[in-house]
Design an enzyme around this catalytic site. Structure first.
Site, PDB file in Angstrom:
ATOM      1  N   ASP A  31       0.854  -1.196   0.000  1.00 25.12           N
ATOM      2  CA  ASP A  31       0.000   0.000   0.000  1.00 25.12           C
ATOM      3  C   ASP A  31       0.888   1.244   0.000  1.00 25.12           C
ATOM      4  O   ASP A  31       1.891   1.309   0.707  1.00 25.12           O
ATOM      5  CB  ASP A  31      -0.887  -0.025   1.267  1.00 25.12           C
ATOM      6  CG  ASP A  31      -2.050   0.940   1.186  1.00 25.12           C
ATOM      7  OD1 ASP A  31      -3.201   0.499   1.202  1.00 25.12           O
ATOM      8  OD2 ASP A  31      -1.795   2.171   1.133  1.00 25.12           O
ATOM      9  N   ASN A  87     -13.087  -2.906   3.058  1.00 23.01           N
ATOM     10  CA  ASN A  87     -14.115  -1.867   3.099  1.00 23.01           C
ATOM     11  C   ASN A  87     -15.015  -1.925   1.863  1.00 23.01           C
ATOM     12  O   ASN A  87     -14.526  -2.113   0.746  1.00 23.01           O
ATOM     13  CB  ASN A  87     -13.452  -0.487   3.166  1.00 23.01           C
ATOM     14  CG  ASN A  87     -12.542  -0.340   4.390  1.00 23.01           C
ATOM     15  OD1 ASN A  87     -12.864  -0.838   5.462  1.00 23.01           O
ATOM     16  ND2 ASN A  87     -11.409   0.317   4.218  1.00 23.01           N
ATOM     17  N   GLN A  94     -14.436   2.879   1.905  1.00 21.78           N
ATOM     18  CA  GLN A  94     -13.815   2.444   0.648  1.00 21.78           C
ATOM     19  C   GLN A  94     -13.496   3.662  -0.197  1.00 21.78           C
ATOM     20  O   GLN A  94     -14.358   4.532  -0.393  1.00 21.78           O
ATOM     21  CB  GLN A  94     -14.759   1.499  -0.114  1.00 21.78           C
ATOM     22  CG  GLN A  94     -14.112   0.898  -1.362  1.00 21.78           C
ATOM     23  CD  GLN A  94     -15.000  -0.109  -2.080  1.00 21.78           C
ATOM     24  OE1 GLN A  94     -16.193  -0.224  -1.792  1.00 21.78           O
ATOM     25  NE2 GLN A  94     -14.420  -0.823  -3.031  1.00 21.78           N
ATOM     26  N   HIS A 100     -10.522  -5.036  -2.755  1.00 20.45           N
ATOM     27  CA  HIS A 100      -9.177  -5.330  -2.233  1.00 20.45           C
ATOM     28  C   HIS A 100      -9.282  -5.689  -0.764  1.00 20.45           C
ATOM     29  O   HIS A 100     -10.152  -5.191  -0.057  1.00 20.45           O
ATOM     30  CB  HIS A 100      -8.229  -4.142  -2.433  1.00 20.45           C
ATOM     31  CG  HIS A 100      -8.771  -2.840  -1.946  1.00 20.45           C
ATOM     32  ND1 HIS A 100      -9.684  -2.096  -2.658  1.00 20.45           N
ATOM     33  CD2 HIS A 100      -8.558  -2.161  -0.792  1.00 20.45           C
ATOM     34  CE1 HIS A 100      -9.999  -1.020  -1.978  1.00 20.45           C
ATOM     35  NE2 HIS A 100      -9.345  -1.026  -0.829  1.00 20.45           N
ATOM     36  N   HIS A 102      -7.130  -5.613   2.717  1.00 15.36           N
ATOM     37  CA  HIS A 102      -5.942  -5.059   3.381  1.00 15.36           C
ATOM     38  C   HIS A 102      -5.300  -6.121   4.271  1.00 15.36           C
ATOM     39  O   HIS A 102      -5.988  -6.784   5.054  1.00 15.36           O
ATOM     40  CB  HIS A 102      -6.335  -3.887   4.295  1.00 15.36           C
ATOM     41  CG  HIS A 102      -6.840  -2.680   3.577  1.00 15.36           C
ATOM     42  ND1 HIS A 102      -6.033  -1.591   3.301  1.00 15.36           N
ATOM     43  CD2 HIS A 102      -8.066  -2.371   3.090  1.00 15.36           C
ATOM     44  CE1 HIS A 102      -6.759  -0.658   2.685  1.00 15.36           C
ATOM     45  NE2 HIS A 102      -7.995  -1.104   2.540  1.00 15.36           N
TER      46      HIS A 102
HETATM   47  P1  AMP Z   1      -9.830   1.587   0.838  1.00 14.50           P
HETATM   48  O1  AMP Z   1      -9.951   2.854   1.632  1.00 14.50           O
HETATM   49  O2  AMP Z   1     -10.182   0.343   1.588  1.00 14.50           O
HETATM   50  O3  AMP Z   1     -10.532   1.698  -0.507  1.00 14.50           O
HETATM   51  O4  AMP Z   1      -8.272   1.421   0.559  1.00 14.50           O
HETATM   52  C1  AMP Z   1      -7.603   1.984  -0.507  1.00 14.50           C
HETATM   53  C2  AMP Z   1      -6.137   1.813  -0.218  1.00 14.50           C
HETATM   54  O5  AMP Z   1      -5.435   1.909  -1.430  1.00 14.50           O
HETATM   55  C3  AMP Z   1      -5.550   2.878   0.720  1.00 14.50           C
HETATM   56  O6  AMP Z   1      -4.931   2.230   1.824  1.00 14.50           O
HETATM   57  C4  AMP Z   1      -4.541   3.605  -0.159  1.00 14.50           C
HETATM   58  O7  AMP Z   1      -3.382   3.980   0.556  1.00 14.50           O
HETATM   59  C5  AMP Z   1      -4.222   2.565  -1.214  1.00 14.50           C
HETATM   60  N1  AMP Z   1      -3.806   3.067  -2.506  1.00 14.50           N
HETATM   61  C6  AMP Z   1      -4.441   4.014  -3.258  1.00 14.50           C
HETATM   62  N2  AMP Z   1      -3.799   4.166  -4.435  1.00 14.50           N
HETATM   63  C7  AMP Z   1      -2.760   3.292  -4.418  1.00 14.50           C
HETATM   64  C8  AMP Z   1      -1.716   2.974  -5.349  1.00 14.50           C
HETATM   65  N3  AMP Z   1      -1.619   3.600  -6.531  1.00 14.50           N
HETATM   66  N4  AMP Z   1      -0.817   2.033  -4.999  1.00 14.50           N
HETATM   67  C9  AMP Z   1      -0.907   1.406  -3.791  1.00 14.50           C
HETATM   68  N5  AMP Z   1      -1.852   1.655  -2.895  1.00 14.50           N
HETATM   69  C10 AMP Z   1      -2.764   2.585  -3.185  1.00 14.50           C
END
Ligand code: AMP
Ligand code: ZN
Length: 135
Positions: A31, A87, A94, A100, A102
């Site tokens: 992440d 999420n 989300q 995805h 975590h």
């Molecule tokens: P969520 O809030 O569950 O949708 O999680 C999205 C996650 O994606 C967050 O923890 C972000 O830090 C991560 N994220 C967003 N863009 C990227 C990216 N380009 N590469 C890696 N992680 C990302």
């Protein structure tokens, strides 16, 4: 694959990422905004916006992969706990609308708190809620 989806592009290798694991159906990446050292995301290569859209088979494979990754990451990072978080929807936090999971290694004094404030509830209320869900 959804051409406007950043996780589709990452999962399918069009955008580079720090990849921990890859097979025909999944990519596991670090992440970019980690909660703790080693915070990773399991991304299916197919585009499913959330858990509701995820085919059952992919859901099962995701959890199997989470177990493997948790074992490997715990061994290598020497973390002492592990959170799986997933999420669905804006309201639930989300921000990227490609399913995805975590993977969050936990360490002594890592400064993170993942939790909720428990409500007070009576047995009668629990019974009503149970009936609402499965009655
Ligand atoms: P969520 O809030 O569950 O949708 O999680 C999205 C996650 O994606 C967050 O923890 C972000 O830090 C991560 N994220 C967003 N863009 C990227 C990216 N380009 N590469 C890696 N992680 C990302
Ligand atoms: Zn996608």
């Amino acid at each position: 694959m959804d051409t406007n989806c950043i996780f589709c592009k990452i999962a399918n290798g069009e955008i580079p990422s720090k990849t921990l694991y890859e097979d025909e159906r999944f990519r596991v990446i670090l992440d970019l905004g980690p909660a703790t050292k080693g915070h990773a995301l399991i991304l299916p290569k197919g585009h499913y916006a959330n858990l509701y859209e995820l085919p059952e088979e992919v859901a099962g494979e995701t959890m199997k992969l989470a177990k493997k990754m948790a074992a490997k990451m715990t061994e290598r990072l020497k973390c002492e706990g592990f959170n799986l978080i997933q999420n669905n929807g804006d309201l639930a936090g989300q921000t990227v609308f490609h399913f995805h999971l975590h993977l969050i290694p936990r360490y002594q004094a890592d400064g993170q708190k993942i939790g909720w404030k428990p409500m007070e509830v009576t047995q009668e209320e629990l019974e009503e809620i149970k009936n609402e869900i499965v009655g």
